[in-house]
Write an enzyme that holds these catalytic residues in place. Structure first.
Site, PDB file in Angstrom:
ATOM      1  N   LYS A 188       0.786  -1.253  -0.069  1.00  0.00           N
ATOM      2  CA  LYS A 188       0.128  -0.109   0.138  1.00  0.00           C
ATOM      3  C   LYS A 188       0.890   1.379  -0.102  1.00  0.00           C
ATOM      4  O   LYS A 188       0.612   2.156  -0.654  1.00  0.00           O
ATOM      5  CB  LYS A 188      -0.915  -0.103   1.329  1.00  0.00           C
ATOM      6  CG  LYS A 188      -1.813   1.419   1.227  1.00  0.00           C
ATOM      7  CD  LYS A 188      -2.955   1.253   2.402  1.00  0.00           C
ATOM      8  CE  LYS A 188      -3.772   2.327   2.205  1.00  0.00           C
ATOM      9  NZ  LYS A 188      -4.954   2.164   3.267  1.00  0.00           N
ATOM     10  N   GLU A 194      10.328  -5.500   4.455  1.00  0.00           N
ATOM     11  CA  GLU A 194      10.292  -6.978   3.904  1.00  0.00           C
ATOM     12  C   GLU A 194      10.013  -7.023   2.329  1.00  0.00           C
ATOM     13  O   GLU A 194      10.572  -7.751   1.734  1.00  0.00           O
ATOM     14  CB  GLU A 194       9.250  -7.863   4.775  1.00  0.00           C
ATOM     15  CG  GLU A 194       9.517  -7.699   6.149  1.00  0.00           C
ATOM     16  CD  GLU A 194       8.592  -6.831   7.051  1.00  0.00           C
ATOM     17  OE1 GLU A 194       8.402  -7.315   7.883  1.00  0.00           O
ATOM     18  OE2 GLU A 194       8.450  -5.824   6.216  1.00  0.00           O
ATOM     19  N   GLY A 247      -5.345  -2.237   4.002  1.00  0.00           N
ATOM     20  CA  GLY A 247      -4.308  -3.519   3.603  1.00  0.00           C
ATOM     21  C   GLY A 247      -5.243  -4.921   3.675  1.00  0.00           C
ATOM     22  O   GLY A 247      -5.036  -5.683   2.622  1.00  0.00           O
ATOM     23  N   ARG A 248      -5.559  -4.957   4.840  1.00  0.00           N
ATOM     24  CA  ARG A 248      -6.341  -6.280   5.073  1.00  0.00           C
ATOM     25  C   ARG A 248      -7.910  -6.575   4.272  1.00  0.00           C
ATOM     26  O   ARG A 248      -8.317  -7.535   4.371  1.00  0.00           O
ATOM     27  CB  ARG A 248      -6.320  -6.625   6.495  1.00  0.00           C
ATOM     28  CG  ARG A 248      -7.140  -5.692   7.290  1.00  0.00           C
ATOM     29  CD  ARG A 248      -6.984  -5.915   8.793  1.00  0.00           C
ATOM     30  NE  ARG A 248      -7.629  -4.758   9.748  1.00  0.00           N
ATOM     31  CZ  ARG A 248      -6.930  -3.680   9.970  1.00  0.00           C
ATOM     32  NH1 ARG A 248      -5.613  -3.431   9.443  1.00  0.00           N
ATOM     33  NH2 ARG A 248      -7.428  -2.745  10.794  1.00  0.00           N
ATOM     34  N   GLU A 333      -6.056  -8.172  13.886  1.00  0.00           N
ATOM     35  CA  GLU A 333      -5.730  -6.705  13.558  1.00  0.00           C
ATOM     36  C   GLU A 333      -6.494  -5.803  13.528  1.00  0.00           C
ATOM     37  O   GLU A 333      -6.306  -4.732  13.702  1.00  0.00           O
ATOM     38  CB  GLU A 333      -4.828  -7.005  11.879  1.00  0.00           C
ATOM     39  CG  GLU A 333      -4.074  -5.642  11.877  1.00  0.00           C
ATOM     40  CD  GLU A 333      -2.962  -5.612  10.625  1.00  0.00           C
ATOM     41  OE1 GLU A 333      -2.113  -6.433  10.765  1.00  0.00           O
ATOM     42  OE2 GLU A 333      -3.512  -5.257   9.541  1.00  0.00           O
ATOM     43  N   HIS A 364      -7.507 -34.888  14.035  1.00  0.00           N
ATOM     44  CA  HIS A 364      -6.631 -35.815  14.572  1.00  0.00           C
ATOM     45  C   HIS A 364      -5.208 -35.377  15.111  1.00  0.00           C
ATOM     46  O   HIS A 364      -4.114 -35.546  15.502  1.00  0.00           O
ATOM     47  CB  HIS A 364      -5.955 -36.768  13.429  1.00  0.00           C
ATOM     48  CG  HIS A 364      -7.083 -37.689  12.961  1.00  0.00           C
ATOM     49  ND1 HIS A 364      -7.118 -39.084  13.392  1.00  0.00           N
ATOM     50  CD2 HIS A 364      -7.934 -37.437  11.966  1.00  0.00           C
ATOM     51  CE1 HIS A 364      -8.359 -39.590  12.816  1.00  0.00           C
ATOM     52  NE2 HIS A 364      -8.662 -38.733  12.185  1.00  0.00           N
ATOM     53  N   LYS A 474       8.157  -3.302  14.340  1.00  0.00           N
ATOM     54  CA  LYS A 474       8.781  -2.868  12.869  1.00  0.00           C
ATOM     55  C   LYS A 474       9.858  -1.937  13.374  1.00  0.00           C
ATOM     56  O   LYS A 474      10.754  -1.947  12.736  1.00  0.00           O
ATOM     57  CB  LYS A 474       7.704  -2.512  12.144  1.00  0.00           C
ATOM     58  CG  LYS A 474       6.894  -3.552  11.758  1.00  0.00           C
ATOM     59  CD  LYS A 474       5.688  -3.061  10.999  1.00  0.00           C
ATOM     60  CE  LYS A 474       6.046  -2.440   9.500  1.00  0.00           C
ATOM     61  NZ  LYS A 474       4.800  -2.294   8.783  1.00  0.00           N
TER      62      LYS A 474
END
Length: 501
Positions: A188, A194, A247-248, A333, A364, A474
């Protein structure tokens, strides 16, 4: 009108009934109230502790917290994100929002479609692979869409890389031929450390492989075109989206480019229309008839009355295996907050910890705790009527039978004189049943979860659209890398052990 504090007090005084008693008392009425069909998806809350009294209390809480007004603000393009002073216009990407914002979104979609057409026409040469680089919402959404819907597509190979660990990028490099690879960088702000580190390594990979004009193979997906151009991507290869799309919540924008390319534009358009159908339901349905608000009622019942700290989501469909991971970011978030809209201490539990897995594998691995552990955990099952294969019907029949049986077993339990073989029961579950996993149904399902998050935020009186909690770590990581921050002795010792610094 009831004050929020009065509604919370009433919820604290409310006493849950046993699930089997609730279902047995008046099953027809319960199914009528707690089972809804929206956008060809069946939402079944019949095996939860929600009853008429709790519905009335939580409806009063929604009124007291101004649900109708906050919903209107969301869809009108008003300031739905007050801490950052901006709107939250992901629904405009689907055609439901302020007219000007919808117009802008449609124009940017048309720009993205032209890019897809250009790639298909050979404007970048022969392209077989798409390497999509992003993190958080810039990766989780596209990864979910392509994995769920693109398994039988032979259009393009797509790899989504988010982790800064070089092993993730190296794995993608090993699968793709650089001569036939296009790279999409999704960010964005186009400043994410990263993502840009991975992008630089991808640029180096193309250059070392002898690709002519490596930068010419890059497409930027961003709300900050200036930064993308500064990095070196030509303006003609930038697909912008609005600053008011979080963003999400951004897979509907140009962040969804990998899906549009891998699945084809018609599929992407169907995805948007499915979401728009859920938008219309959420915008127009009132009270408990609103499936997103009803789901939020259930969430608040367990988080803030029955003290459930987690919520488990299990996709009984291999195509939806990434759904729990997607929901982790969307829910935690958005609503992992500790202050109200006016900055006061929240005073209640915020978002539950979202976790989950894929059935029947999870049965399981973790269902022992769900059935016999000391933690009460609301469980959500997501399953489809139609399978994604042509194998013997026994595969799908067994899968669905396991899904339905788990919900029944959690509710009813089983008595035994041997405590190790006793199941307490009275454990809640929700089932979401899709007709099929299609672009339209997946769009509606994701939009449902988005609006459910918003409805929970309204009930809590918080802002779901900022995420300042991700910034401190960050900042400190950057300070560590640059040597500009002096850390505590324990952290310094760990740095010395790990990094030799």
């Amino acid at each position: 009108m009831t004050a929020p504090s009065e509604a919370w007090q009433a919820l604290s005084a409310w006493q849950p009934q046993k699930l089997t008693d609730l279902v047995a008392a008046d099953p027809d009425a319960r199914l009528q109230i707690l089972v809804r069909n929206v956008a060809d998806i069946r939402f079944d809350f019949a095996k939860t502790h929600l009853d008429g009294e709790a519905l009335a209390i939580l409806s009063g809480l929604a009124d007291a917290q101004g649900f109708v007004d906050r919903r209107k603000t969301l869809f009108s393009g008003g300031i739905a994100n007050p801490t950052e002073g901006r709107a939250a216009e992901h629904s405009a990407e689907r055609g439901e929002g302020a007219p000007e914002s919808v117009h802008i979104a449609q124009a940017l979609h048309q720009r993205m479609r032209m890019m897809v057409d250009a790639i298909e026409a050979g404007a970048f040469g022969e392209i077989r692979h798409l390497l999509h680089i992003g993190i958080g919402g810039s990766a989780l959404g596209p990864d979910l869409l392509v994995d769920a819907l693109g398994r039988h597509s032979e259009r393009y190979d797509v790899a989504v890389v988010s982790n800064v660990d070089g092993a993730a990028l190296a794995e993608a490099f090993a699968k793709f031929d650089p001569q036939y690879t296009l790279v999409a960088v999704a960010s964005k702000t186009f400043t994410t450390t990263e993502t840009l580190l991975n992008a630089n390594s991808a640029l180096q990979w193309l250059g070392e492989a002898g690709v002519d004009d490596p930068l010419g193979r890059f497409i930027a997906l961003t709300a900050n075109p200036a930064k993308a151009m500064e990095w070196g991507i030509d303006e003609t290869r930038i697909l912008p989206f609005s600053e008011t799309v979080g963003g999400r919540y951004s897979l509907w924008s140009s962040i969804g480019f990998p899906a549009a390319l891998a699945l084809g534009w018609d599929a992407f358009a169907d995805l948007l229309e499915g979401a728009a159908e859920m938008d219309r339901h959420f915008r127009l349905a009132d009270g408990a008839d609103n499936i997103c608000l009803l789901a939020a009622f259930v969430d608040q019942l367990y988080a803030n009355r029955l003290d459930c700290q987690t919520r488990a989501v299990f996709a009984y469909d291999e195509r939806l295996r990434l759904l729990p991971s997607y929901l982790q970011q969307l829910e935690m978030e958005s609503n992992g907050k500790s202050v109200t809209l006016d900055g006061a201490p929240l005073g209640h539990q915020s978002a539950a910890i979202t976790w989950g897995g894929v059935g029947t594998d999870a049965q399981h691995a973790v269902f022992q705790l769900l059935h016999q552990g000391t933690h009460l955990t609301p469980v959500e099952f997501v399953v489809a009527r139609e399978p994604d294969h042509l194998l013997d019907d026994a595969h799908h029949d067994t899968l669905v039978a396991n899904c339905i049986a788990q919900g029944a077993a959690l509710m009813t339990g089983r008595t035994s004189e041997d405590g190790a073989r006793a199941y307490p029961g009275n454990r809640p579950s929700t089932t979401i049943l899709l007709d099929q996993v299609s672009p339209r149904s997946l769009g509606a399902l994701i939009a449902f979860y988005e609006h459910r998050v918003f409805a929970n935020a309204v009930l809590l009186g918080i802002n779901p659209f900022d995420q300042f909690g991700v910034e401190l770590g960050k900042e400190m990581a950057k300070g560590l890398a640059e040597g500009t921050v002096i850390f505590d002795p324990a952290t310094q010792a760990l740095m010395q052990a790990a990094l030799g610094e």
